[in-house]
Design a protein around this motif. Structure first.
Motif, PDB file in Angstrom:
ATOM      1  N   VAL A  10       7.604  33.010 -44.025  1.00  0.00           N
ATOM      2  CA  VAL A  10       9.025  33.017 -43.691  1.00  0.00           C
ATOM      3  C   VAL A  10       9.180  32.589 -42.124  1.00  0.00           C
ATOM      4  N   PRO A  19      16.795  34.058 -42.999  1.00  0.00           N
ATOM      5  CA  PRO A  19      16.122  33.997 -44.121  1.00  0.00           C
ATOM      6  C   PRO A  19      16.677  34.914 -45.411  1.00  0.00           C
ATOM      7  N   ASN A  58      10.320  33.068 -52.921  1.00  0.00           N
ATOM      8  CA  ASN A  58       8.896  32.083 -52.423  1.00  0.00           C
ATOM      9  C   ASN A  58       9.249  30.831 -52.400  1.00  0.00           C
ATOM     10  N   ILE A  61      11.647  30.107 -49.815  1.00  0.00           N
ATOM     11  CA  ILE A  61      11.197  29.972 -48.358  1.00  0.00           C
ATOM     12  C   ILE A  61      10.238  28.578 -48.393  1.00  0.00           C
ATOM     13  N   LYS A  65      10.971  25.904 -45.475  1.00  0.00           N
ATOM     14  CA  LYS A  65       9.801  25.585 -44.428  1.00  0.00           C
ATOM     15  C   LYS A  65       9.523  24.142 -44.362  1.00  0.00           C
TER      16      LYS A  65
END
Length: 169
Positions: A10, A19, A58, A61, A65
């Motif tokens: 993260v 986040p 996830n 994330i 990213k």
């Protein structure tokens, strides 16, 4: 081309300032999926034969990213998912399709909202699906949304406020 790792961290996504918004959106979608998995629903191009192993949090994330999009894109993507369901009540988000709907909604939001975006071959690597399939899903989602990607500032602010309220619960 950048190599895309399957490891999620993260702290490494550069443009996402909050986040917690990713966690909040993931939790909301997980609650929806928990209910809709119990129901029979129409199969779409978005339905996978197997449920993805990666959690929605996830996955978000990972997208944040590597796609390096702004936080606004995640909120707009959530609005798009709601619009799809309003315009197409036969379609339910469930565990077999939510990941694909989500990545395509985010890709559309990035292309509509952000000044900088990547080519679809890059997004297909982030999504873990073939380029041809990503292109088909993008076209299908545009049709499901009647090609209407505009989100008013008022609607955006309503969703943002509801997400903040949800986080405080």
């Amino acid at each position: 081309m950048t190599e895309i790792s399957t490891q999620v961290n993260v702290k490494n996504h550069e443009r996402t300032k909050h986040p917690s918004i990713l966690k909040c959106i993931a939790t909301i979608l997980e609650e929806i999926v928990e209910e809709t998995d119990k129901l029979d629903s129409q199969q779409t191009l978005f339905h996978a034969s197997k449920v993805p192993v990666i959690t929605l949090e996830n996955y978000l994330i990972r997208i944040a990213k590597y796609a390096k999009c702004t936080d606004e894109c995640f909120v707009i993507a959530l609005i798009y998912l709601d619009k799809v369901q309003e315009l197409n009540p036969d379609i339910l988000l469930n565990s077999h399709c939510v990941h694909r709907f989500l990545i395509i909604a985010i890709v559309l939001a990035i292309k509509f909202q952000d000044d900088d975006y990547y080519r679809n071959d890059y997004y297909s690597k982030i999504a873990g699906i073939a380029l041809k399939e990503l292109n088909q899903l993008e076209s299908e989602l545009l049709e499901l949304l009647n090609y209407d990607l505009f989100i008013s500032k008022d609607l955006y602010n309503i969703y943002l406020e509801k997400l903040k309220q949800y986080q405080e619960q």
